[in-house]
Design an enzyme around this catalytic site. Structure first.
Site, PDB file in Angstrom:
ATOM      1  N   ASP A   1     -23.079  48.749 -50.230  1.00 45.76           N
ATOM      2  CA  ASP A   1     -22.318  47.799 -49.415  1.00 45.76           C
ATOM      3  C   ASP A   1     -22.865  46.391 -49.663  1.00 45.76           C
ATOM      4  O   ASP A   1     -24.081  46.187 -49.769  1.00 45.76           O
ATOM      5  CB  ASP A   1     -22.449  48.160 -47.935  1.00 45.76           C
ATOM      6  CG  ASP A   1     -21.403  47.461 -47.077  1.00 45.76           C
ATOM      7  OD1 ASP A   1     -20.524  48.151 -46.541  1.00 45.76           O
ATOM      8  OD2 ASP A   1     -21.473  46.214 -46.944  1.00 45.76           O
ATOM      9  N   ILE A   2     -21.976  45.413 -49.730  1.00 45.36           N
ATOM     10  CA  ILE A   2     -22.384  44.029 -50.018  1.00 45.36           C
ATOM     11  C   ILE A   2     -23.174  43.429 -48.861  1.00 45.36           C
ATOM     12  O   ILE A   2     -23.960  42.496 -49.045  1.00 45.36           O
ATOM     13  CB  ILE A   2     -21.132  43.176 -50.343  1.00 45.36           C
ATOM     14  CG1 ILE A   2     -21.492  41.924 -51.129  1.00 45.36           C
ATOM     15  CG2 ILE A   2     -20.343  42.825 -49.091  1.00 45.36           C
ATOM     16  CD1 ILE A   2     -20.295  41.201 -51.718  1.00 45.36           C
TER      17      ILE A   2
ATOM     18  N   ASN B   1     -14.221  54.484 -40.716  1.00 43.88           N
ATOM     19  CA  ASN B   1     -13.313  53.829 -39.787  1.00 43.88           C
ATOM     20  C   ASN B   1     -11.882  54.074 -40.232  1.00 43.88           C
ATOM     21  O   ASN B   1     -11.583  54.061 -41.431  1.00 43.88           O
ATOM     22  CB  ASN B   1     -13.599  52.325 -39.753  1.00 43.88           C
ATOM     23  CG  ASN B   1     -14.956  52.020 -39.144  1.00 43.88           C
ATOM     24  OD1 ASN B   1     -15.323  52.594 -38.130  1.00 43.88           O
ATOM     25  ND2 ASN B   1     -15.705  51.125 -39.776  1.00 43.88           N
TER      26      ASN B   1
ATOM     27  N   GLU C   1     -12.036  47.322 -41.917  1.00 47.15           N
ATOM     28  CA  GLU C   1     -11.762  46.031 -42.561  1.00 47.15           C
ATOM     29  C   GLU C   1     -11.100  46.199 -43.920  1.00 47.15           C
ATOM     30  O   GLU C   1     -10.246  45.398 -44.296  1.00 47.15           O
ATOM     31  CB  GLU C   1     -13.059  45.238 -42.719  1.00 47.15           C
ATOM     32  CG  GLU C   1     -13.594  44.710 -41.397  1.00 47.15           C
ATOM     33  CD  GLU C   1     -14.922  43.977 -41.554  1.00 47.15           C
ATOM     34  OE1 GLU C   1     -15.381  43.793 -42.699  1.00 47.15           O
ATOM     35  OE2 GLU C   1     -15.487  43.614 -40.516  1.00 47.15           O
ATOM     36  N   VAL C   2     -11.527  47.191 -44.669  1.00 47.21           N
ATOM     37  CA  VAL C   2     -10.972  47.397 -46.012  1.00 47.21           C
ATOM     38  C   VAL C   2     -10.066  48.630 -45.967  1.00 47.21           C
ATOM     39  O   VAL C   2     -10.544  49.747 -45.701  1.00 47.21           O
ATOM     40  CB  VAL C   2     -12.087  47.579 -47.060  1.00 47.21           C
ATOM     41  CG1 VAL C   2     -11.482  47.806 -48.437  1.00 47.21           C
ATOM     42  CG2 VAL C   2     -13.017  46.357 -47.085  1.00 47.21           C
TER      43      VAL C   2
ATOM     44  N   HIS D   1     -13.051  55.003 -47.082  1.00 45.26           N
ATOM     45  CA  HIS D   1     -14.445  54.980 -47.525  1.00 45.26           C
ATOM     46  C   HIS D   1     -15.338  55.564 -46.440  1.00 45.26           C
ATOM     47  O   HIS D   1     -15.027  55.484 -45.251  1.00 45.26           O
ATOM     48  CB  HIS D   1     -14.912  53.568 -47.864  1.00 45.26           C
ATOM     49  CG  HIS D   1     -14.664  52.563 -46.777  1.00 45.26           C
ATOM     50  ND1 HIS D   1     -13.435  51.999 -46.564  1.00 45.26           N
ATOM     51  CD2 HIS D   1     -15.489  52.018 -45.843  1.00 45.26           C
ATOM     52  CE1 HIS D   1     -13.500  51.147 -45.556  1.00 45.26           C
ATOM     53  NE2 HIS D   1     -14.739  51.145 -45.090  1.00 45.26           N
TER      54      HIS D   1
ATOM     55  N   HIS E   1     -19.223  55.200 -45.039  1.00 42.23           N
ATOM     56  CA  HIS E   1     -20.495  54.477 -45.061  1.00 42.23           C
ATOM     57  C   HIS E   1     -21.600  55.530 -44.974  1.00 42.23           C
ATOM     58  O   HIS E   1     -21.631  56.320 -44.021  1.00 42.23           O
ATOM     59  CB  HIS E   1     -20.638  53.556 -43.848  1.00 42.23           C
ATOM     60  CG  HIS E   1     -19.620  52.473 -43.753  1.00 42.23           C
ATOM     61  ND1 HIS E   1     -19.892  51.168 -44.079  1.00 42.23           N
ATOM     62  CD2 HIS E   1     -18.328  52.498 -43.342  1.00 42.23           C
ATOM     63  CE1 HIS E   1     -18.804  50.428 -43.871  1.00 42.23           C
ATOM     64  NE2 HIS E   1     -17.850  51.210 -43.418  1.00 42.23           N
TER      65      HIS E   1
HETATM   66  P1  5GP Z   1     -15.017  48.885 -42.881  1.00 40.53           P
HETATM   67  O1  5GP Z   1     -15.170  47.889 -41.751  1.00 40.53           O
HETATM   68  O2  5GP Z   1     -13.667  48.764 -43.524  1.00 40.53           O
HETATM   69  O3  5GP Z   1     -15.353  50.296 -42.450  1.00 40.53           O
HETATM   70  O4  5GP Z   1     -16.126  48.514 -43.938  1.00 40.53           O
HETATM   71  C1  5GP Z   1     -15.894  47.697 -45.052  1.00 40.53           C
HETATM   72  C2  5GP Z   1     -17.221  47.420 -45.724  1.00 40.53           C
HETATM   73  O5  5GP Z   1     -16.964  46.869 -47.014  1.00 40.53           O
HETATM   74  C3  5GP Z   1     -18.114  46.408 -44.977  1.00 40.53           C
HETATM   75  O6  5GP Z   1     -19.328  47.040 -44.596  1.00 40.53           O
HETATM   76  C4  5GP Z   1     -18.322  45.281 -46.015  1.00 40.53           C
HETATM   77  O7  5GP Z   1     -19.640  44.764 -45.991  1.00 40.53           O
HETATM   78  C5  5GP Z   1     -18.000  45.970 -47.316  1.00 40.53           C
HETATM   79  N1  5GP Z   1     -17.476  45.078 -48.349  1.00 40.53           N
HETATM   80  C6  5GP Z   1     -16.502  44.135 -48.202  1.00 40.53           C
HETATM   81  N2  5GP Z   1     -16.271  43.506 -49.361  1.00 40.53           N
HETATM   82  C7  5GP Z   1     -17.085  44.085 -50.291  1.00 40.53           C
HETATM   83  C8  5GP Z   1     -17.279  43.857 -51.697  1.00 40.53           C
HETATM   84  O8  5GP Z   1     -16.642  43.023 -52.344  1.00 40.53           O
HETATM   85  N3  5GP Z   1     -18.230  44.638 -52.299  1.00 40.53           N
HETATM   86  C9  5GP Z   1     -18.940  45.582 -51.627  1.00 40.53           C
HETATM   87  N4  5GP Z   1     -19.842  46.294 -52.311  1.00 40.53           N
HETATM   88  N5  5GP Z   1     -18.777  45.817 -50.301  1.00 40.53           N
HETATM   89  C10 5GP Z   1     -17.855  45.069 -49.636  1.00 40.53           C
END
Ligand code: 5GP
Length: 125
Positions: free
Chosen positions: A35-36, A97, A105-106, A110, A112
């Site tokens: 994760d970034i 999520n 968010e994405v 996925h 985590h």
């Molecule tokens: P969500 O909130 O959708 O469950 O988690 C999305 C995750 O994607 C976040 O923890 C965020 O830090 C990670 N993320 C967003 N953009 C990027 C990216 O460009 N590269 C990587 N490796 N992780 C990302």
């Protein structure tokens, strides 16, 4: 239509090689990369290569081969990064999520994989 998939999301771009990532694991149907913005010492994102928006979409629409590959890959990554008990680790947390209330968010399914230190309480209000 439920589960419409937007192929302009960040993980779709990573899968197409349009945005860089540093994969720690890859199989036929699955990719894993850090994760970034890591929330724990170990924070890996595991994603299917197919176009699925969230967990429920994946379970409803992905083939048995994709699903088996994905969940086996999550376990392999946990072992590979040393957080699984089978690798001498002290355990890990999986979070996924799905949709608006979850704060996803994405919009590409996925998991985590968090560990390397205590993960604390499960949720906050
Ligand atoms: P969500 O909130 O959708 O469950 O988690 C999305 C995750 O994607 C976040 O923890 C965020 O830090 C990670 N993320 C967003 N953009 C990027 C990216 O460009 N590269 C990587 N490796 N992780 C990302």
């Amino acid at each position: 239509m439920p589960y419409a998939y937007d192929d302009q999301n960040i993980f779709a771009k990573i899968l197409r090689g349009e945005i860089p990532s540093t994969p720690v694991f890859e199989s036929e149907h699955t990719l894993a990369f850090p994760d970034i913005t890591p929330q724990k010492k170990a924070h890996i994102l595991v994603i299917p290569k197919g176009p699925y928006r969230c967990f429920d979409h994946f379970v409803l629409a992905a083939s048995p081969a994709e699903q088996l590959d994905f969940f086996a890959s999550v376990a392999k990554v946990a072992e590979q990064i040393g957080v699984a008990e089978s690798a001498g680790g002290q355990g890990f947390r999986l979070i996924t999520n799905s949709g608006e209330h979850s704060h996803q968010e994405v919009p590409h399914f996925h998991v985590h994989l968090l560990g390397g230190e205590p993960c604390g309480p499960l949720t906050c209000k």
